[in-house]
Scaffold this motif. Structure first.
Motif, PDB file in Angstrom:
ATOM      1  N   ASP A  38       0.862  -1.186   0.000  1.00  0.00           N
ATOM      2  CA  ASP A  38       0.000   0.000   0.000  1.00  0.00           C
ATOM      3  C   ASP A  38       0.895   1.232   0.000  1.00  0.00           C
ATOM      4  O   ASP A  38       1.645   1.460   0.958  1.00  0.00           O
ATOM      5  CB  ASP A  38      -0.898  -0.031   1.229  1.00  0.00           C
ATOM      6  CG  ASP A  38      -1.857   1.146   1.293  1.00  0.00           C
ATOM      7  OD1 ASP A  38      -2.006   1.854   0.281  1.00  0.00           O
ATOM      8  OD2 ASP A  38      -2.465   1.335   2.370  1.00  0.00           O
ATOM      9  N   THR A  39       0.848   2.029  -1.067  1.00  0.00           N
ATOM     10  CA  THR A  39       1.744   3.187  -1.178  1.00  0.00           C
ATOM     11  C   THR A  39       1.423   4.270  -0.161  1.00  0.00           C
ATOM     12  O   THR A  39       2.294   5.073   0.164  1.00  0.00           O
ATOM     13  CB  THR A  39       1.689   3.784  -2.592  1.00  0.00           C
ATOM     14  OG1 THR A  39       0.331   4.123  -2.908  1.00  0.00           O
ATOM     15  CG2 THR A  39       2.231   2.808  -3.624  1.00  0.00           C
ATOM     16  N   SER A  40       0.219   4.298   0.362  1.00  0.00           N
ATOM     17  CA  SER A  40      -0.105   5.307   1.381  1.00  0.00           C
ATOM     18  C   SER A  40       0.692   5.061   2.656  1.00  0.00           C
ATOM     19  O   SER A  40       1.025   5.996   3.382  1.00  0.00           O
ATOM     20  CB  SER A  40      -1.603   5.326   1.676  1.00  0.00           C
ATOM     21  OG  SER A  40      -2.008   4.112   2.269  1.00  0.00           O
ATOM     22  N   GLN A  41       1.017   3.798   2.932  1.00  0.00           N
ATOM     23  CA  GLN A  41       1.847   3.492   4.093  1.00  0.00           C
ATOM     24  C   GLN A  41       3.246   4.070   3.927  1.00  0.00           C
ATOM     25  O   GLN A  41       3.819   4.608   4.873  1.00  0.00           O
ATOM     26  CB  GLN A  41       1.932   1.983   4.315  1.00  0.00           C
ATOM     27  CG  GLN A  41       0.654   1.360   4.816  1.00  0.00           C
ATOM     28  CD  GLN A  41       0.797  -0.145   4.997  1.00  0.00           C
ATOM     29  OE1 GLN A  41       1.834  -0.730   4.673  1.00  0.00           O
ATOM     30  NE2 GLN A  41      -0.244  -0.775   5.504  1.00  0.00           N
ATOM     31  N   TYR A  42       3.803   3.976   2.714  1.00  0.00           N
ATOM     32  CA  TYR A  42       5.129   4.533   2.459  1.00  0.00           C
ATOM     33  C   TYR A  42       5.106   6.058   2.603  1.00  0.00           C
ATOM     34  O   TYR A  42       6.031   6.648   3.156  1.00  0.00           O
ATOM     35  CB  TYR A  42       5.635   4.135   1.072  1.00  0.00           C
ATOM     36  CG  TYR A  42       5.961   2.673   0.959  1.00  0.00           C
ATOM     37  CD1 TYR A  42       6.974   2.108   1.733  1.00  0.00           C
ATOM     38  CD2 TYR A  42       5.267   1.856   0.097  1.00  0.00           C
ATOM     39  CE1 TYR A  42       7.278   0.770   1.645  1.00  0.00           C
ATOM     40  CE2 TYR A  42       5.568   0.508   0.000  1.00  0.00           C
ATOM     41  CZ  TYR A  42       6.571  -0.031   0.777  1.00  0.00           C
ATOM     42  OH  TYR A  42       6.871  -1.366   0.683  1.00  0.00           O
ATOM     43  N   THR A  43       4.048   6.670   2.103  1.00  0.00           N
ATOM     44  CA  THR A  43       3.926   8.126   2.212  1.00  0.00           C
ATOM     45  C   THR A  43       3.852   8.545   3.677  1.00  0.00           C
ATOM     46  O   THR A  43       4.511   9.498   4.093  1.00  0.00           O
ATOM     47  CB  THR A  43       2.669   8.619   1.456  1.00  0.00           C
ATOM     48  OG1 THR A  43       2.727   8.142   0.117  1.00  0.00           O
ATOM     49  CG2 THR A  43       2.575  10.114   1.470  1.00  0.00           C
ATOM     50  N   THR A  44       3.071   7.824   4.463  1.00  0.00           N
ATOM     51  CA  THR A  44       2.948   8.114   5.889  1.00  0.00           C
ATOM     52  C   THR A  44       4.288   7.929   6.596  1.00  0.00           C
ATOM     53  O   THR A  44       4.696   8.769   7.403  1.00  0.00           O
ATOM     54  CB  THR A  44       1.882   7.199   6.520  1.00  0.00           C
ATOM     55  OG1 THR A  44       0.641   7.391   5.852  1.00  0.00           O
ATOM     56  CG2 THR A  44       1.710   7.496   7.998  1.00  0.00           C
ATOM     57  N   GLN A  45       4.975   6.831   6.292  1.00  0.00           N
ATOM     58  CA  GLN A  45       6.275   6.582   6.911  1.00  0.00           C
ATOM     59  C   GLN A  45       7.286   7.656   6.537  1.00  0.00           C
ATOM     60  O   GLN A  45       8.068   8.101   7.380  1.00  0.00           O
ATOM     61  CB  GLN A  45       6.805   5.208   6.506  1.00  0.00           C
ATOM     62  CG  GLN A  45       6.065   4.054   7.128  1.00  0.00           C
ATOM     63  CD  GLN A  45       6.531   2.710   6.580  1.00  0.00           C
ATOM     64  OE1 GLN A  45       7.413   2.633   5.733  1.00  0.00           O
ATOM     65  NE2 GLN A  45       5.930   1.633   7.069  1.00  0.00           N
TER      66      GLN A  45
END
Length: 140
Positions: free
Chosen positions: A54-61
């Motif tokens: 999930d790319t949103s997880q990378y953005t959040t991290q």
């Protein structure tokens, strides 16, 4: 089902190996944004194609990592500013001796040495780390 478990294991192993290599290379220092991006790329390269990340997880991290890095930079700047504000003030310092006793030094801060992110104050012509300051007062 068994294939997913193997792919998850391989992904975790690759990430762990990358993390270990980064920590060994740095020899005890903290990770920076470049290291974070390398870890993220390793995770993306080793992901299961049937179950993509999930790319949103990378953005959040990445946002969280940026915030931590900004707070670290702010802390370093605060230490530098505090050490510079001590110039001309009377300080009492504690210096540990080899036998375990304390050597107490009192004097006026003559200057500050800023090198490699470490601030040291100059008292009576000698450098002392900021951690040795016990008391600060106005110069007499």
């Amino acid at each position: 089902m068994a294939t997913d478990s193997i792919n998850n294991y391989l992904s975790t192993a690759a990430t762990t190996a990358t993390t270990t290599a980064a920590q060994t290379k740095k020899s005890g220092t903290s990770l920076n944004m470049d290291d974070f991006l390398k870890l993220m790329v390793a995770q993306l390269q080793n992901q299961d194609m049937n179950n993509t990340a999930d790319t949103s997880q990378y953005t959040t991290q990445m946002a969280q990592f940026s915030m931590v890095q900004a707070l670290t930079d702010l802390t370093e700047l605060s230490k530098t500013t505090y050490s510079l504000s001590m110039i001309g003030k009377e300080v009492t310092l504690a210096e540990s001796k080899a036998d375990g006793s304390l050597n107490v030094i009192t004097g006026t801060v003559e200057g500050v040495n800023l090198f490699n992110g470490d601030a040291q104050i100059i008292v009576n012509g000698a450098n002392y780390p900021m951690t040795s300051v016990m008391e600060v007062g106005l110069a007499k």
